[in-house]
Design an enzyme around this catalytic site. Structure first.
Site, PDB file in Angstrom:
ATOM      1  N   LEU A 278       0.827  -1.217   0.000  1.00  0.00           N
ATOM      2  CA  LEU A 278       0.000   0.000   0.000  1.00  0.00           C
ATOM      3  C   LEU A 278       0.856   1.260   0.000  1.00  0.00           C
ATOM      4  O   LEU A 278       0.555   2.228  -0.692  1.00  0.00           O
ATOM      5  CB  LEU A 278      -0.930  -0.009   1.215  1.00  0.00           C
ATOM      6  CG  LEU A 278      -2.005  -1.100   1.214  1.00  0.00           C
ATOM      7  CD1 LEU A 278      -2.775  -1.100   2.527  1.00  0.00           C
ATOM      8  CD2 LEU A 278      -2.964  -0.905   0.038  1.00  0.00           C
TER       9      LEU A 278
ATOM     10  N   GLU B  71       9.501  -5.144  -6.490  1.00  0.00           N
ATOM     11  CA  GLU B  71       8.768  -5.967  -5.517  1.00  0.00           C
ATOM     12  C   GLU B  71       9.246  -7.415  -5.652  1.00  0.00           C
ATOM     13  O   GLU B  71       9.268  -7.949  -6.750  1.00  0.00           O
ATOM     14  CB  GLU B  71       7.258  -5.852  -5.798  1.00  0.00           C
ATOM     15  CG  GLU B  71       6.384  -6.862  -5.091  1.00  0.00           C
ATOM     16  CD  GLU B  71       6.526  -6.847  -3.571  1.00  0.00           C
ATOM     17  OE1 GLU B  71       6.343  -5.779  -2.959  1.00  0.00           O
ATOM     18  OE2 GLU B  71       6.848  -7.922  -2.998  1.00  0.00           O
TER      19      GLU B  71
ATOM     20  N   GLY C 284      -8.269  -1.284  14.943  1.00  0.00           N
ATOM     21  CA  GLY C 284      -8.646   0.083  14.597  1.00  0.00           C
ATOM     22  C   GLY C 284      -8.469   0.310  13.100  1.00  0.00           C
ATOM     23  O   GLY C 284      -8.974   1.286  12.553  1.00  0.00           O
TER      24      GLY C 284
ATOM     25  N   TYR D   6     -14.592  -8.779  17.538  1.00  0.00           N
ATOM     26  CA  TYR D   6     -13.518  -8.883  18.529  1.00  0.00           C
ATOM     27  C   TYR D   6     -14.081  -9.740  19.656  1.00  0.00           C
ATOM     28  O   TYR D   6     -14.951  -9.295  20.403  1.00  0.00           O
ATOM     29  CB  TYR D   6     -13.123  -7.504  19.052  1.00  0.00           C
ATOM     30  CG  TYR D   6     -12.466  -6.649  17.988  1.00  0.00           C
ATOM     31  CD1 TYR D   6     -11.103  -6.742  17.753  1.00  0.00           C
ATOM     32  CD2 TYR D   6     -13.215  -5.775  17.211  1.00  0.00           C
ATOM     33  CE1 TYR D   6     -10.498  -5.976  16.769  1.00  0.00           C
ATOM     34  CE2 TYR D   6     -12.618  -5.007  16.224  1.00  0.00           C
ATOM     35  CZ  TYR D   6     -11.264  -5.109  16.008  1.00  0.00           C
ATOM     36  OH  TYR D   6     -10.670  -4.358  15.025  1.00  0.00           O
TER      37      TYR D   6
ATOM     38  N   ASP E 227       4.680   0.504   6.862  1.00  0.00           N
ATOM     39  CA  ASP E 227       5.151  -0.314   7.980  1.00  0.00           C
ATOM     40  C   ASP E 227       6.668  -0.236   8.161  1.00  0.00           C
ATOM     41  O   ASP E 227       7.172  -0.564   9.238  1.00  0.00           O
ATOM     42  CB  ASP E 227       4.758  -1.784   7.756  1.00  0.00           C
ATOM     43  CG  ASP E 227       3.311  -2.063   8.138  1.00  0.00           C
ATOM     44  OD1 ASP E 227       2.565  -1.093   8.389  1.00  0.00           O
ATOM     45  OD2 ASP E 227       2.934  -3.235   8.186  1.00  0.00           O
TER      46      ASP E 227
HETATM   47  C1  LIG Z   1      -2.287 -10.974   8.621  1.00  0.00           C
HETATM   48  C2  LIG Z   1      -2.323  -9.469   8.664  1.00  0.00           C
HETATM   49  C3  LIG Z   1      -3.522  -8.814   8.947  1.00  0.00           C
HETATM   50  C4  LIG Z   1      -3.580  -7.425   8.966  1.00  0.00           C
HETATM   51  N1  LIG Z   1      -4.769  -6.821   9.184  1.00  0.00           N
HETATM   52  C5  LIG Z   1      -4.845  -5.473   9.162  1.00  0.00           C
HETATM   53  C6  LIG Z   1      -6.084  -4.784   9.331  1.00  0.00           C
HETATM   54  O1  LIG Z   1      -7.121  -5.389   9.529  1.00  0.00           O
HETATM   55  N2  LIG Z   1      -6.078  -3.409   9.255  1.00  0.00           N
HETATM   56  C7  LIG Z   1      -4.923  -2.703   9.010  1.00  0.00           C
HETATM   57  O2  LIG Z   1      -4.963  -1.471   8.898  1.00  0.00           O
HETATM   58  N3  LIG Z   1      -3.753  -3.318   8.869  1.00  0.00           N
HETATM   59  C8  LIG Z   1      -3.680  -4.676   8.932  1.00  0.00           C
HETATM   60  N4  LIG Z   1      -2.504  -5.280   8.734  1.00  0.00           N
HETATM   61  C9  LIG Z   1      -1.349  -4.423   8.515  1.00  0.00           C
HETATM   62  C10 LIG Z   1      -1.310  -3.910   7.079  1.00  0.00           C
HETATM   63  O3  LIG Z   1      -1.393  -5.031   6.243  1.00  0.00           O
HETATM   64  C11 LIG Z   1      -0.026  -3.114   6.888  1.00  0.00           C
HETATM   65  O4  LIG Z   1      -0.065  -1.968   7.714  1.00  0.00           O
HETATM   66  C12 LIG Z   1       0.171  -2.689   5.433  1.00  0.00           C
HETATM   67  O5  LIG Z   1       0.331  -3.844   4.616  1.00  0.00           O
HETATM   68  C13 LIG Z   1       1.408  -1.818   5.299  1.00  0.00           C
HETATM   69  O6  LIG Z   1       1.694  -1.615   3.944  1.00  0.00           O
HETATM   70  P1  LIG Z   1       3.189  -1.402   3.467  1.00  0.00           P
HETATM   71  O7  LIG Z   1       3.107  -1.109   2.028  1.00  0.00           O
HETATM   72  O8  LIG Z   1       3.872  -0.456   4.359  1.00  0.00           O
HETATM   73  O9  LIG Z   1       3.899  -2.808   3.729  1.00  0.00           O
HETATM   74  P2  LIG Z   1       3.658  -4.219   3.045  1.00  0.00           P
HETATM   75  O10 LIG Z   1       2.261  -4.415   2.656  1.00  0.00           O
HETATM   76  O11 LIG Z   1       4.276  -5.206   3.966  1.00  0.00           O
HETATM   77  O12 LIG Z   1       4.514  -4.135   1.713  1.00  0.00           O
HETATM   78  C14 LIG Z   1       5.924  -4.181   1.717  1.00  0.00           C
HETATM   79  C15 LIG Z   1       6.362  -4.864   0.434  1.00  0.00           C
HETATM   80  O13 LIG Z   1       7.773  -4.751   0.303  1.00  0.00           O
HETATM   81  C16 LIG Z   1       8.247  -5.946  -0.294  1.00  0.00           C
HETATM   82  N5  LIG Z   1       9.687  -6.044   0.014  1.00  0.00           N
HETATM   83  C17 LIG Z   1      10.259  -6.084   1.241  1.00  0.00           C
HETATM   84  N6  LIG Z   1      11.596  -6.137   1.129  1.00  0.00           N
HETATM   85  C18 LIG Z   1      11.872  -6.116  -0.200  1.00  0.00           C
HETATM   86  C19 LIG Z   1      13.080  -6.144  -0.945  1.00  0.00           C
HETATM   87  N7  LIG Z   1      14.285  -6.164  -0.343  1.00  0.00           N
HETATM   88  N8  LIG Z   1      13.020  -6.113  -2.296  1.00  0.00           N
HETATM   89  C20 LIG Z   1      11.805  -6.073  -2.932  1.00  0.00           C
HETATM   90  N9  LIG Z   1      10.631  -6.048  -2.262  1.00  0.00           N
HETATM   91  C21 LIG Z   1      10.665  -6.065  -0.916  1.00  0.00           C
HETATM   92  C22 LIG Z   1       7.403  -7.027   0.354  1.00  0.00           C
HETATM   93  O14 LIG Z   1       7.395  -8.207  -0.428  1.00  0.00           O
HETATM   94  C23 LIG Z   1       6.047  -6.355   0.436  1.00  0.00           C
HETATM   95  O15 LIG Z   1       5.237  -6.654  -0.668  1.00  0.00           O
HETATM   96  C24 LIG Z   1      -2.404  -6.666   8.728  1.00  0.00           C
HETATM   97  C25 LIG Z   1      -1.207  -7.328   8.461  1.00  0.00           C
HETATM   98  C26 LIG Z   1      -1.158  -8.705   8.419  1.00  0.00           C
HETATM   99  C27 LIG Z   1       0.151  -9.394   8.119  1.00  0.00           C
END
Ligand SMILES: Cc1cc2nc3c(=O)[nH]c(=O)nc-3n(C[C@H](O)[C@H](O)[C@H](O)COP(=O)(O)OP(=O)(O)OC[C@H]3O[C@@H](n4cnc5c(N)ncnc54)[C@H](O)[C@@H]3O)c2cc1C
Length: 516
Positions: free
Chosen positions: A15, A35, A305, A216, A296
């Site tokens: 995201l 990715e 939340g 919940y 993240d």
């Molecule tokens: C099981 C689960 C349930 C969740 N439920 C909720 C919820 O209900 N509500 C909510 O708000 N949040 C929830 N979350 C959290 C939410 O999914 C994260 O906050 C969100 O995905 C953050 O997005 P991001 O893009 O920062 O990270 P991510 O979605 O983790 O994306 C990071 C990407 O970077 C890629 N990557 C990492 N290192 C490398 C590299 N060296 N080279 C190439 N690619 C790489 C990974 O493959 C990944 O696709 C949940 C998480 C999980 C695991």
């Protein structure tokens, strides 16, 4: 070794990474996203978009796609604290939620992370982004002019280099970029190890047919007395989140699911399970030179939340226009220093809000004692206003980090209020006019012409609107108000000729902002 050149390299097509790509694309900056996975996520993770995220997605041109990406069922949300899906309801979050329609023109979205990522990827690509899947960021090295990144194609294991002016670490909770930069993290840390079990069951008679259902569960007969049941994108497919236990067998898992649903002889089929940790962790800084942490990678919060995904999307919204303005020579690179200053305080609060929610909903008293009670929902979502950053402060008003959203001040640093103005050509609503441009609302006779000429001189996109009064924005009725492309009030004053001075400050053209 082969070496490509790009303006911005984004590591991670989650995201945060895809959002940043879209918001750069709106300003004609076309990043490269790498990715390591083969596609965007297909896992049922974050679900739901808050109205602030939807406002940003409206700007990105993807709001309708997200509203349409609703799971099957009635377009409504169930979110309750209950004894089980069929048992007593202790608290109904939706019934007790403030009326968000007072604060934003957008309603909440209900799309899953899988659907959202797919829509973002399509939109980012339409705006010129290249997404390279199956590509792993191995290492990077930055110097004064840029960042050299070594990538590995996971198709043929070949290595190659990309030279980028800026690198976005959107590499998620397990991403290595922040660690390699030596950026420490702080916070409560580890909260709970959780197992998420996906299962198929016909629960329509007990869960109802709302498109999004979250229970919940608080029940002494499941591990730690608490768990979460969540619907997915597919009818009859559910996820049961329960405290992890490496010694638990299949029969033990099935027993917990039956207790969570509240039907002792429930017939269901387990599809798969994954384990992950809930944590509360914030990076000590979101920027190191030409590298920025988003999503993240910058802030980790438990899902209670639903703000983890929202905050990741919003990071891209607030960073994108600044990075584009610097790359296009409209702003000095000092503008980029305001990303950390503006976003980190919010991330601290939202991470703590989610962890405090977790403490309340899952009865983790030891966490609640450290992190306190969750802040009021509407204030957390709509009340944040900048204490420092890319705006011209109004010294006549006391700045607070969280305003009462029902009484917005519209001071520079705050979000432009959700209010209607009487424009010279009819009613105007600033929050529905947001786009990849600055906005000016002015009462002065020559205000629109002055603002338009100034924007041309600065080479920036700007839309100016003549209005009869800006009092609904919290300013003096006859004032002129300048709004940033992310909807934050940048300046307000009596004389529209001061817009030029304000823009020089906001774009950091003349002097560095006082950020320390
Ligand atoms: C099981 C689960 C349930 C969740 N439920 C909720 C919820 O209900 N509500 C909510 O708000 N949040 C929830 N979350 C959290 C939410 O999914 C994260 O906050 C969100 O995905 C953050 O997005 P991001 O893009 O920062 O990270 P991510 O979605 O983790 O994306 C990071 C990407 O970077 C890629 N990557 C990492 N290192 C490398 C590299 N060296 N080279 C190439 N690619 C790489 C990974 O493959 C990944 O696709 C949940 C998480 C999980 C695991």
């Amino acid at each position: 070794m082969q070496r490509e050149q790009v303006d911005v390299l984004i590591v991670g097509a989650g995201l945060a990474g895809l959002s940043t790509a879209m918001f750069l694309g709106l300003h004609d900056i076309t990043p490269l996203v790498v990715e390591r996975r083969q596609s965007t996520s297909i896992l049922p993770k974050a679900r739901g978009q808050n109205p602030i995220t939807m406002e940003a997605l409206r700007v990105a041109g993807v709001a309708e796609a997200i509203y349409a990406a609703i799971p099957p069922g009635k377009p409504a949300i169930t979110s309750v604290v209950s004894e089980s899906m069929t048992g007593k309801v202790f608290h109904d979050h939706v019934a007790n939620r403030p009326d968000f329609s007072r604060f934003s023109p957008e309603r909440p979205g209900m799309a899953s992370q899988a659907m959202t990522e797919a829509a973002f990827a399509e939109r980012a690509q339409a705006l010129g982004t290249e997404i390279r899947f199956n590509t792993f960021c191995e290492e990077f090295e930055q110097d004064d002019e840029g960042v050299t990144v070594t990538l590995r194609s996971l198709d043929d294991d070949s290595l190659y280099q990309v030279r980028a002016k800026y690198l976005i670490a959107a590499d998620g909770i397990r991403g290595k970029i922040s660690k390699e930069l030596g950026i420490d993290k702080h916070g409560y840390g580890f909260l709970k190890a959780v197992t998420a079990v996906r299962f198929k069951a016909d629960l329509i008679d007990v869960a109802g047919d709302n498109a999004m259902v979250v229970h919940y569960i608080q029940n002494p007969n499941i591990p730690d007395g608490a768990g979460v049941l969540v619907s997915t994108d597919f009818v009859g497919e559910w996820v049961a989140n329960m405290s992890a236990d490496p010694d638990r067998d299949q029969a033990g898992t099935e027993e917990i699911i039956r207790t969570m649903v509240g039907i002792p002889d429930l017939d269901f089929e387990i599809i798969d399970s994954t384990s992950y940790d809930y944590a509360h962790q914030i990076a000590d800084k979101f920027q190191e030179g030409r590298i920025f942490l988003t999503g993240d990678a910058a802030h980790v919060m438990p899902p209670t939340g639903g703000q983890g995904g929202n905050t990741a999307v919003q990071d891209g919204y607030y960073l994108g226009w600044k990075l584009a303005a610097v790359l296009k020579g409209q702003a000095s690179p000092a503008l980029l220093d305001t990303y950390d200053v503006e976003r980190r305080p919010y991330a601290e609060v939202v991470c703590t809000w989610q962890a405090a929610n977790l403490a309340e909903r899952r009865r983790m008293d030891e966490v609640g004692e450290v992190l306190g009670k969750p802040m009021d929902h509407a204030t957390m979502m709509f009340g944040y206003s900048l204490m420092k950053g890319a705006f011209v402060p109004d010294e006549s008003v006391d700045a607070v980090e969280f305003e009462n959203p029902a009484a917005p001040t519209g001071r520079p640093g705050a979000r432009v209020p959700y209010a209607e103005l009487e424009g010279t050509d009819g009613p105007l609503q600033p929050r529905t006019l947001l786009g990849p441009y600055f906005m000016v609302f002015t009462v002065a006779d020559n205000g629109v012409e002055r603002a338009t000429t100034t924007a041309k001189d600065f080479g920036i996109p700007l839309k100016a609107f003549g209005v009869k009064s800006v009092a609904p924005l919290g300013a003096k009725p006859s004032a002129t108000v300048l709004v940033r492309p992310d909807g934050v009030v940048a300046w307000r004053g009596d004389d529209p000729t001061d817009i030029a001075r304000a823009l020089r400050t906001v774009l950091c053209r003349e002097r560095e902002l006082a950020l320390a």
